[in-house]
Write a protein that holds these residues in place. Structure first.
Motif, PDB file in Angstrom:
ATOM      1  N   MET A 106     -65.544   7.500 -32.151  1.00  0.00           N
ATOM      2  CA  MET A 106     -65.088   5.827 -32.313  1.00  0.00           C
ATOM      3  C   MET A 106     -64.101   6.326 -33.522  1.00  0.00           C
ATOM      4  SD  MET A 106     -67.650   3.466 -32.537  1.00  0.00           S
ATOM      5  CE  MET A 106     -68.923   4.042 -31.018  1.00  0.00           C
ATOM      6  N   SER A 107     -63.368   5.220 -33.283  1.00  0.00           N
ATOM      7  CA  SER A 107     -62.154   5.246 -35.450  1.00  0.00           C
ATOM      8  C   SER A 107     -62.716   3.911 -35.796  1.00  0.00           C
ATOM      9  CB  SER A 107     -60.590   4.870 -34.383  1.00  0.00           C
ATOM     10  OG  SER A 107     -60.327   3.972 -33.633  1.00  0.00           O
ATOM     11  N   LYS A 108     -63.163   3.144 -35.305  1.00  0.00           N
ATOM     12  CA  LYS A 108     -63.520   2.254 -36.377  1.00  0.00           C
ATOM     13  C   LYS A 108     -64.766   1.400 -35.915  1.00  0.00           C
ATOM     14  CE  LYS A 108     -60.260  -1.366 -34.732  1.00  0.00           C
ATOM     15  NZ  LYS A 108     -59.455  -2.554 -34.718  1.00  0.00           N
ATOM     16  N   ALA A 144     -69.019   3.886 -26.734  1.00  0.00           N
ATOM     17  CA  ALA A 144     -68.173   4.713 -27.090  1.00  0.00           C
ATOM     18  C   ALA A 144     -68.124   5.594 -26.073  1.00  0.00           C
ATOM     19  CB  ALA A 144     -68.435   4.961 -28.206  1.00  0.00           C
TER      20      ALA A 144
END
Length: 331
Positions: free
Chosen positions: A1-3, A292
């Motif tokens: 999960m990038s952010k 996610a």
């Protein structure tokens, strides 16, 4: 999960609202960004506690492009409307139990989540606890023989006034029939219900229930539910707001017995003490993982529906004052 996922709290009606808000605040994959409540006093107090904005405009909040998900801790009677709206807005949902007041509403919520590719998880936390895993392993091993009886008891003293006060620590709104739907069994009793369903099965033939109110409120604070199975097992579910723990599990079979108490986290099988493992991933963390990974919480949702079905049946049996036939999913 990038952010981190941006999460809003919908409703501070339930006493666990702050717990889930704290999880959203502390989980590395989520960020708490807003609070909504149709009661401005409750909502503003919750927002102030966590240092995020409060809004009284639910539609505007759900329309935000930067909002990913919501935790829902409103009054039980509005679960269906709020969750369907959130699902239709494409917001992932983590909700307090019970999922809905009726099985039909629960299934409608799940259908809306599926149609909108929304990840829905109901908070059934004790399924992830270490003693639950250990008990399942003992049952599956066959060491108890044919199961004959199971009992799960959970209670606290939230309805009991102390030190000269008029109320216990549990808010009075928990005893309002229209909003709460039910009392100790519908709220705290959910945990014994889904645990007994896990250990003995979710398909009894009969359900009976006795409800009483020690504090004299409009809903029960003292409840016992008895279920009977076709293979002659008996299950007992106990819940109350009128006495403190210990939390207790008893499982009996033709060849052995199992007892668990949270006093000392003690698990014994036929007199022999067993090690209780650590808890696994909690329900909130599972929700974040499903988002996610793009996966569906199949087992959680199936159990949430059966939990609703049993709570509805118990409330019906208590109102009728007699045992009733249990109408399972295929009935």
């Amino acid at each position: 999960m990038s952010k981190p996922l941006k999460i809003a709290v919908l409703g501070f009606w339930h006493v666990h609202a702050g717990d889930y808000a704290k999880q959203a605040e502390q989980h590395p994959g989520t960020e708490l960004v807003a609070v909504w409540d149709d009661d401005p006093a409750l909502g503003q107090a919750g927002a102030d506690r966590f240092g995020v904005p409060y809004t009284d405009d639910l539609d505007a909040l759900l329309a935000r492009d930067d909002l990913d998900g919501v935790t829902i801790t409103t009054a039980t009677n509005v679960h269906r409307d709020i969750m369907v709206n959130a699902a239709n807005a494409g917001k992932h949902i983590f909700t307090e139990k019970v999922l809905a007041p009726t099985v039909a509403e629960a299934e409608e919520i799940i259908a809306a989540a599926d149609a909108n590719k929304v990840k829905l998880v109901v908070s059934l936390p004790r399924l992830a606890h270490g003693y639950t895993q250990a008990i399942r392993e003992v049952i599956d091993s066959g060491d108890l023989g044919r199961l004959t009886y199971g009992r799960v008891r959970l209670s606290h003293d939230g309805a009991i006034a102390k030190n000269g006060g008029e109320d216990g620590w549990l808010p009075r709104r928990f005893f309002e029939p229209e909003t709460a739907i039910g009392g100790a069994l519908t709220d705290l009793g959910c945990h014994p219900v889904y645990l007994l369903q896990l250990f003995l099965g979710a398909d009894p033939e009969t359900v009976s229930a006795t409800y009483r109110s020690v504090a004299g409120r409009d809903l029960e604070d003292n409840a016992v539910v008895t279920v009977g199975y076709a293979d002659q097992k008996i299950g007992v579910i106990e819940a109350g707001f009128a006495s403190p723990n210990p939390f207790t599990i008893e499982i009996f079979g033709t060849e052995g017995s199992l007892t668990y108490t949270d006093e000392g986290n003690l698990l014994q099988v036929s007199g022999k003490q067993l090690l209780v493992p650590d808890h696994s991933q909690d329900a909130f963390g599972q929700w974040v993982d499903h988002i996610a990974g793009g996966t569906r919480a199949d087992d959680n949702l199936a159990r949430a529906v059966e939990l609703t079905r049993m709570v509805v049946a118990a409330n019906e049996a208590a109102a009728a004052g007699r045992a009733i036939s249990y109408q399972g999913p295929t009935a």
